[in-house]
Scaffold this active site. Structure first.
Site, PDB file in Angstrom:
ATOM      1  N   GLY A   1      -0.394   4.932  -1.226  1.00 41.80           N
ATOM      2  CA  GLY A   1      -1.458   5.641  -0.518  1.00 41.80           C
ATOM      3  C   GLY A   1      -0.941   6.826   0.278  1.00 41.80           C
ATOM      4  N   GLN A   2      -1.854   7.469   1.022  1.00 39.23           N
ATOM      5  CA  GLN A   2      -1.519   8.714   1.718  1.00 39.23           C
ATOM      6  C   GLN A   2      -0.367   8.520   2.707  1.00 39.23           C
ATOM      7  OE1 GLN A   2      -3.974  10.109   4.875  1.00 39.23           O
ATOM      8  NE2 GLN A   2      -3.477  12.265   4.583  1.00 39.23           N
TER       9      GLN A   2
ATOM     10  N   GLY B   1       0.837  -1.210   0.000  1.00 43.47           N
ATOM     11  CA  GLY B   1       0.000   0.000   0.000  1.00 43.47           C
ATOM     12  C   GLY B   1       0.863   1.247   0.000  1.00 43.47           C
TER      13      GLY B   1
ATOM     14  N   LYS C   1     -10.849  -2.801  12.232  1.00 41.93           N
ATOM     15  CA  LYS C   1      -9.679  -2.381  13.002  1.00 41.93           C
ATOM     16  C   LYS C   1      -9.723  -2.969  14.415  1.00 41.93           C
ATOM     17  CE  LYS C   1      -7.475  -0.150   9.852  1.00 41.93           C
ATOM     18  NZ  LYS C   1      -6.221  -0.694   9.326  1.00 41.93           N
TER      19      LYS C   1
ATOM     20  N   ILE D   1      -5.097  12.017   9.483  1.00 44.67           N
ATOM     21  CA  ILE D   1      -3.726  12.418   9.133  1.00 44.67           C
ATOM     22  C   ILE D   1      -3.779  13.498   8.041  1.00 44.67           C
ATOM     23  CG2 ILE D   1      -1.473  11.627   8.306  1.00 44.67           C
ATOM     24  CD1 ILE D   1      -2.305  10.376  10.997  1.00 44.67           C
TER      25      ILE D   1
ATOM     26  N   ASP E   1       2.303  -1.887  -4.351  1.00 42.60           N
ATOM     27  CA  ASP E   1       0.888  -1.497  -4.336  1.00 42.60           C
ATOM     28  C   ASP E   1       0.194  -2.270  -5.441  1.00 42.60           C
ATOM     29  OD1 ASP E   1      -1.603  -0.042  -4.011  1.00 42.60           O
ATOM     30  OD2 ASP E   1      -0.406   1.495  -3.026  1.00 42.60           O
ATOM     31  N   ILE E   2      -1.119  -2.066  -5.519  1.00 42.09           N
ATOM     32  CA  ILE E   2      -1.889  -2.790  -6.531  1.00 42.09           C
ATOM     33  C   ILE E   2      -1.878  -2.041  -7.872  1.00 42.09           C
ATOM     34  CG2 ILE E   2      -4.128  -1.755  -5.980  1.00 42.09           C
ATOM     35  CD1 ILE E   2      -5.229  -4.663  -6.084  1.00 42.09           C
TER      36      ILE E   2
ATOM     37  N   TYR F   1     -15.327  -0.235   8.883  1.00 42.45           N
ATOM     38  CA  TYR F   1     -13.882   0.033   9.025  1.00 42.45           C
ATOM     39  C   TYR F   1     -13.455  -0.133  10.487  1.00 42.45           C
ATOM     40  CZ  TYR F   1      -9.686   3.093   9.084  1.00 42.45           C
ATOM     41  OH  TYR F   1      -8.440   3.626   9.253  1.00 42.45           O
TER      42      TYR F   1
HETATM   43  C1  AKB Z   1     -10.772   7.812   8.320  1.00 37.15           C
HETATM   44  O1  AKB Z   1     -11.268   8.950   8.434  1.00 37.15           O
HETATM   45  O2  AKB Z   1     -11.401   6.811   7.974  1.00 37.15           O
HETATM   46  C2  AKB Z   1      -9.313   7.644   8.687  1.00 37.15           C
HETATM   47  C3  AKB Z   1      -9.118   7.227  10.110  1.00 37.15           C
HETATM   48  C4  AKB Z   1      -9.419   8.152  11.203  1.00 37.15           C
HETATM   49  O3  AKB Z   1      -8.717   6.119  10.350  1.00 37.15           O
HETATM   50  N1  AKB Z   1      -8.594   8.851   8.431  1.00 37.15           N
END
Ligand code: AKB
Length: 321
Positions: free
Chosen positions: A12-13, A9, A147, A173, A35-36, A143
């Site tokens: 990415g950012q 990855g 996590k 970030i 990366d892909i 998400y």
């Molecule tokens: C998001 O907004 O999904 C990410 C995070 C806070 O993990 N920047």
């Protein structure tokens, strides 16, 4: 033998800036970016680059064996806003990739893993101010669920198989080099671009939505410092709370106005408001600070200065060409 690193990855950012920093520390030949796709030409052209699909165990393993990799930074993930649109894709990408890398470590192909977690592990029932390291975690986004589950698996692989896996719960970030993609905190980057380009910004979160944020340089420092820390000092093998600054869109807009007095902001909250409302406003990172001496350097004014100066420079270079 020196350490050989694979970043998955890397376009990415965070992955792109991490690649640059790790190459400057460990040498270009020791840091393989992957990366892909070839979406970031700076990353692709600044050292060894391989196409690697984070969901394909075979493609990661071939790369690990080809370059005798001992450390993987797994930066590929689907973030919160995109994850709500494609829940099963988010689950599959975020979990498959983590298991592939943890299993490579468990089976002795690599020695160390960095895996990013997020403030998204917290949910509506979590205490919102100065959120502790150990607290109620009932994430309400796909998400966040990936996590939180990922953190449990990291700790499990450490306890059960001795896998040296290290992790940070990143806040939003902010950087000027690479755009974020698909997150809820993305407004805090977009706002700078629009402030310079249009003098105005329509924010997708409400003016009083306070969220934890961090300038990219601090995020990269945190990542490198954690990975360089002595293993015996680390008391957290799920993921560390880290914090820098917390602000609302209204407060950030006021800071931007100090540089661009005519800047204006309006608010039109969308589905991302509910995600932001479920997350903490500020984070207690005292364990990271005492375990591996974490500290941040960028406050909101230093970050704003840095963002506007660099984005303006890029714009004037583009205009000149
Ligand atoms: C998001 O907004 O999904 C990410 C995070 C806070 O993990 N920047």
């Amino acid at each position: 033998m020196s350490s050989k690193i694979l970043i998955i990855g890397a376009c990415g950012q965070i992955g792109s800036e991490l690649t640059t920093r790790l190459r400057s520390i460990y040498g270009n030949d020791n840091v393989i970016a992957s990366d892909i796709n070839y979406n970031n030409l700076d990353v692709v052209n600044s050292g060894i680059f391989e196409i690697v699909d984070a969901q394909d165990y075979g493609s990661i393993k071939i790369c690990v064996e080809k370059y005798q990799i001992d450390t993987i930074y797994l930066m590929a993930a689907m973030l919160s806003a995109t994850g709500e649109k494609y829940p099963m894709k988010a689950w599959d990408l975020n979990m498959d990739s983590l298991f592939h890398v943890l299993n490579l470590a468990k089976d002795g192909f690599i020695k160390r893993v960095f895996w990013p977690s997020s403030i998204a592990v917290f949910g509506p029932t979590t205490p919102k101010v100065n959120t502790p390291q150990h607290t109620i975690m009932e994430p309400s986004t796909v998400y966040g669920i990936t996590k939180q589950v990922g953190e449990r698996w990291c700790e499990y692989y450490f306890n059960k198989y001795g896998v040296d896996v290290r992790s940070i719960r990143y806040p939003g970030i902010i950087s000027w080099k690479t755009l974020p993609g698909g997150g809820t905190t993305d407004y805090a980057v977009d706002i700078y671009h629009k402030a310079l380009a249009d003098g105005t910004y329509e924010c997708f979160l409400s003016e009083e939505t306070e969220l934890p944020m961090m300038f990219m340089d601090d995020a990269i420092n945190a990542t490198v410092d954690l990975m360089q820390a002595d293993a015996e000092k680390l008391t957290i093998r799920s993921s560390y709370n880290v914090a820098a600054i917390s602000f609302t869109p209204a407060v950030l807009a006021e800071e931007i106005k100090k540089h661009l007095p005519d800047f204006s902001i309006s608010y039109n909250p969308d589905f991302r408001q509910a995600i932001a409302d479920s997350w903490p406003k500020s984070i207690d990172d005292s364990i990271a600070r005492s375990d591996w001496n974490w500290s941040h350097s960028f406050d909101m004014s230093k970050m704003t200065e840095e963002m506007l100066t660099n984005l303006a420079k890029i714009q004037s270079e583009k205009d000149a060409n």
